[in-house]
Design an enzyme around this catalytic site. Structure first.
Site, PDB file in Angstrom:
ATOM      1  N   LEU A  76      34.869  22.586  33.974  1.00  0.00           N
ATOM      2  CA  LEU A  76      33.815  22.238  34.922  1.00  0.00           C
ATOM      3  C   LEU A  76      32.618  23.157  34.782  1.00  0.00           C
ATOM      4  CD1 LEU A  76      36.013  21.670  38.106  1.00  0.00           C
ATOM      5  CD2 LEU A  76      34.890  19.908  36.741  1.00  0.00           C
ATOM      6  N   GLY A  77      32.859  24.379  34.337  1.00  0.00           N
ATOM      7  CA  GLY A  77      31.783  25.348  34.199  1.00  0.00           C
ATOM      8  C   GLY A  77      32.313  26.675  33.706  1.00  0.00           C
ATOM      9  N   GLU A  78      31.388  27.558  33.365  1.00  0.00           N
ATOM     10  CA  GLU A  78      31.747  28.885  32.881  1.00  0.00           C
ATOM     11  C   GLU A  78      30.834  29.915  33.527  1.00  0.00           C
ATOM     12  OE1 GLU A  78      31.410  28.602  28.664  1.00  0.00           O
ATOM     13  OE2 GLU A  78      33.350  27.599  28.420  1.00  0.00           O
ATOM     14  N   GLY A  79      31.368  31.118  33.712  1.00  0.00           N
ATOM     15  CA  GLY A  79      30.566  32.180  34.301  1.00  0.00           C
ATOM     16  C   GLY A  79      31.125  33.535  33.956  1.00  0.00           C
ATOM     17  N   GLY A  80      30.655  34.547  34.703  1.00  0.00           N
ATOM     18  CA  GLY A  80      31.089  35.908  34.435  1.00  0.00           C
ATOM     19  C   GLY A  80      32.569  36.108  34.673  1.00  0.00           C
ATOM     20  N   PHE A  81      33.130  35.336  35.596  1.00  0.00           N
ATOM     21  CA  PHE A  81      34.562  35.443  35.893  1.00  0.00           C
ATOM     22  C   PHE A  81      35.390  34.860  34.758  1.00  0.00           C
ATOM     23  CE2 PHE A  81      38.602  34.263  37.659  1.00  0.00           C
ATOM     24  CZ  PHE A  81      38.851  35.154  38.683  1.00  0.00           C
ATOM     25  N   LYS A 108      39.879  28.422  38.594  1.00  0.00           N
ATOM     26  CA  LYS A 108      39.045  29.453  37.975  1.00  0.00           C
ATOM     27  C   LYS A 108      39.959  30.462  37.267  1.00  0.00           C
ATOM     28  CE  LYS A 108      35.583  31.080  40.471  1.00  0.00           C
ATOM     29  NZ  LYS A 108      34.823  31.961  41.398  1.00  0.00           N
ATOM     30  N   ASP A 205      26.123  38.116  48.117  1.00  0.00           N
ATOM     31  CA  ASP A 205      25.679  37.459  46.887  1.00  0.00           C
ATOM     32  C   ASP A 205      25.316  36.001  47.160  1.00  0.00           C
ATOM     33  OD1 ASP A 205      24.982  37.549  44.219  1.00  0.00           O
ATOM     34  OD2 ASP A 205      26.972  37.021  43.503  1.00  0.00           O
TER      35      ASP A 205
END
Length: 395
Positions: A76-81, A108, A205
């Protein structure tokens, strides 16, 4: 759930005085559940995860089955985690089910090489595992097995507010004025709940990528990895290492490391400004003098006759000027340089409730047609399509 984070930047700050947060009992704590008068401190290890947390401890194999072995086409998505995967579980037993059946979830998965670490994972479990509110994303469960660290959330089909405001594609139509105000109100209620005397949590945040939308465009706050317990007793603030995202962090927090609920109010003001203008908090693709949204917009916000110059051309003029002026004035108050001059989130909610339209809200397909000829209109040049500028995290 496809939140994206940019590169983290170390920042240590000297301590000076900070404004005290506003008090008062919040009505937003009444329809929610929380385990105690305040959320306990973030656990230092998985052994300290509170057993009282109302979430399921998943086995890694269960989540592997639910996501079809974390297949690339389920991302679904990618990030820093790390990466976020779509999966399916039974609504009652929470056991993995076949794709397309049962309850949709977002999983996640912590990237061991990533810059967001185990402590933020623990903070997420700690806060969302105990807090329940209509405007907070629901944490269904977690997994801690060997080196694996995962979080399981309810699936938010509309994705993030960030995507709807800034991604240019046929999948994301321009948000109507009424819908933007609905989303702003929902997010404000989420923050008001966190700041209430019953909870006393500073989000730290708040930004468009952390505001997720359900099928009805109801806003829910996500990503509590940087959340912090608010001050207790006679303390006016919490002293902490500066963390957050450039463009959204309050000036006094950046300067002193002193954190209060008014720090969140500033961040909310920035997001409200993004919703009004259709511009990012920071965008180096903009002309000189327009990189920082707050600095660029402040002079226009201070004049009722010039407010229209910052409004998103993609709105197509489909709004009440009086309501637009009221929303702009609220944004200006929230981004006040002096924290003491900012409203508290309950006051923000009260103003936003006055801006709601009783009619059905939704994305306006006609705005997409109008935007092509009006993007160079009242708020300047056409929003950049050169890609997403990285929002740098402050650590």
């Amino acid at each position: 759930m496809g939140n994206c984070w940019g590169a983290k930047i170390s920042s240590e700050s000297p301590c000076r005085s900070a404004s005290s947060p506003s008090g008062g009992t919040s009505k937003y704590a009444s329809n929610s559940s929380v385990s105690a008068a305040s959320v306990p401190p973030t656990p230092r290890s998985e052994d300290e995860i509170l057993e009282a947390a109302n979430v399921k401890a998943f086995a890694f194999n269960e989540l592997r089955t639910a996501t079809r072995n974390f297949r690339p086409d389920s991302v679904l998505g990618e990030g820093g985690f790390g990466s976020v995967f779509k999966g399916w579980i039974d609504e009652k037993t929470l056991a993995p089910t076949k794709p397309g059946t049962g309850m949709v979830i977002a999983v996640k998965k912590l990237n061991q090489e990533g810059h967001q670490g185990h402590r933020e994972w623990l903070a997420e479990v700690n806060y969302l595992g105990q807090l329940s509110h209509p405007y907070l994303v629901r944490l269904v469960g977690y997994c801690v097995e060997d080196e694996q660290r995962l979080l399981v959330y309810e699936f938010m089909p509309r994705g993030s507010l960030e995507n709807h405001l800034f991604r240019r594609s046929t999948h994301f139509q321009p948000l109507s004025w009424n819908l933007r105000m609905k989303i702003a109100l929902g997010a404000a209620k989420g923050l008001a709940f966190l700041h209430s005397d019953k909870v006393k949590v500073i989000y730290r945040d708040f930004k468009t990528s952390n505001v997720l939308l359900d099928a009805n465009y109801d806003a829910k706050l996500s990503d509590f990895g940087l959340a912090k317990d608010g001050p207790t007793g006679d303390k006016s603030h919490v002293s902490t290492r500066v963390m957050g995202t450039y463009g959204y962090a309050a000036p006094e927090y950046l300067a002193t490391g002193h954190l209060t609920t008014k720090s969140d109010v500033y961040s909310f003001g920035v997001v409200l400004l993004e919703m009004l203008s259709g511009r990012r908090a920071l965008d180096k693709n903009r002309p000189t003098g327009e990189h920082n949204l707050v600095e660029w917009a402040r002079p226009y916000l201070m004049s009722k006759r010039r407010i229209f110059r910052i409004l998103d051309a993609r709105l197509g003029g489909q709004y009440s000027l009086a309501k637009a002026q009221k929303a702009a004035t609220l944004a200006l108050q929230c981004i006040s340089v002096e924290a003491k001059n900012r409203p508290n989130m309950e006051q923000v909610v009260a103003v936003l409730e006055q801006l709601q339209d009783s009619k059905e809200t939704g994305a306006n397909p006609q705005l997409q047609k109008k935007s092509s000829s009006k993007n160079a209109g009242s708020n300047g040049s056409k929003p950049s399509s050169k890609g997403k500028p990285a929002n740098a995290r402050l650590v």
